[in-house]
Design a protein around this motif. Structure first.
Motif, short mmCIF file in Angstrom:
data_model
loop_
_atom_site.label_atom_id
_atom_site.label_comp_id
_atom_site.label_asym_id
_atom_site.label_seq_id
_atom_site.Cartn_x
_atom_site.Cartn_y
_atom_site.Cartn_z
N LEU A 27 23.24 -97.13 -5.21
CA LEU A 27 23.96 -98.17 -4.72
C LEU A 27 23.11 -99.10 -3.77
O LEU A 27 22.99 -100.15 -4.08
N LYS A 28 22.25 -98.74 -2.99
CA LYS A 28 21.44 -99.27 -2.18
C LYS A 28 20.28 -100.10 -2.92
O LYS A 28 19.93 -101.11 -2.94
N GLU A 29 19.76 -99.19 -4.06
CA GLU A 29 18.66 -99.89 -4.87
C GLU A 29 19.12 -101.05 -5.72
O GLU A 29 18.62 -101.98 -5.76
N GLU A 30 20.42 -100.85 -6.19
CA GLU A 30 20.86 -101.73 -7.06
C GLU A 30 21.53 -102.80 -6.78
O GLU A 30 21.94 -103.95 -7.32
N THR A 31 22.20 -102.62 -5.40
CA THR A 31 23.14 -103.80 -4.90
C THR A 31 22.78 -103.91 -3.43
O THR A 31 23.12 -104.99 -3.09
N GLY A 32 21.97 -103.10 -2.75
CA GLY A 32 21.69 -103.53 -1.47
C GLY A 32 22.77 -102.99 -0.37
O GLY A 32 22.54 -103.05 0.92
N ILE A 33 23.64 -102.46 -0.74
CA ILE A 33 24.77 -101.72 0.09
C ILE A 33 24.28 -100.54 0.57
O ILE A 33 23.91 -99.64 -0.25
N ASP A 52 32.89 -100.54 -5.85
CA ASP A 52 31.43 -100.20 -5.88
C ASP A 52 30.92 -98.91 -5.72
O ASP A 52 30.02 -98.35 -6.61
N VAL A 53 31.48 -98.15 -4.55
CA VAL A 53 30.62 -96.99 -4.19
C VAL A 53 31.36 -96.11 -5.31
O VAL A 53 30.62 -95.00 -5.55
N LEU A 54 32.51 -96.00 -5.56
CA LEU A 54 33.16 -95.19 -6.39
C LEU A 54 32.32 -95.39 -7.74
O LEU A 54 32.11 -94.24 -8.65
#
Length: 118
Positions: A27-33, A52-54
């Motif tokens: 999630l962090k790598e692909e969206t920055g979240i 998004d998290v799901l």
């Protein structure tokens, strides 16, 4: 780990969900979240972030269970959530449990209220 894998009906199928290191990393790598962004969104009752998290939790479970990646994206997951009632209510405790497990905090910290000068 077994208590971290959950199942839910989504997109006409029963799917496994795994909130944890892999889901949060991708999630962090692909969206920055980040976990901080998720926590802030939930404090502000912005549950739109849950789709998004799901999505990443679904992908993590597929990988863990060594299943081929399904043909869907995060937007499709959001649409599936719209078609099944109560998905967000079901998923939120799992998400919060994973955040607690990762950070040691049971509740996201409330941001400090800024004092307004009169």
């Amino acid at each position: 780990l077994l208590n971290m894998i959950h199942t839910l009906k989504l997109g006409g199928e029963t799917r496994s969900v795994l909130f944890g290191n892999l889901a949060f990393k991708k999630l962090k790598e692909e969206t920055g979240i980040t976990l901080g962004i998720i926590s802030k969104a939930l404090i502000e009752q912005d549950v739109t972030i849950v789709a998004d998290v799901l999505y990443y939790a679904l992908r993590a479970a597929e990988r863990y269970e060594k299943k081929p990646a399904g043909e869907y994206d995060a937007e499709e997951v959001a649409l599936w959530m719209d078609m099944e009632s109560g998905v967000t209510t079901l998923v939120l405790p799992w998400l919060l449990e994973a955040i607690e497990d990762m950070t040691g905090q049971s509740e996201p910290d409330e941001p400090e209220k800024k004092k307004v000068k009169k």
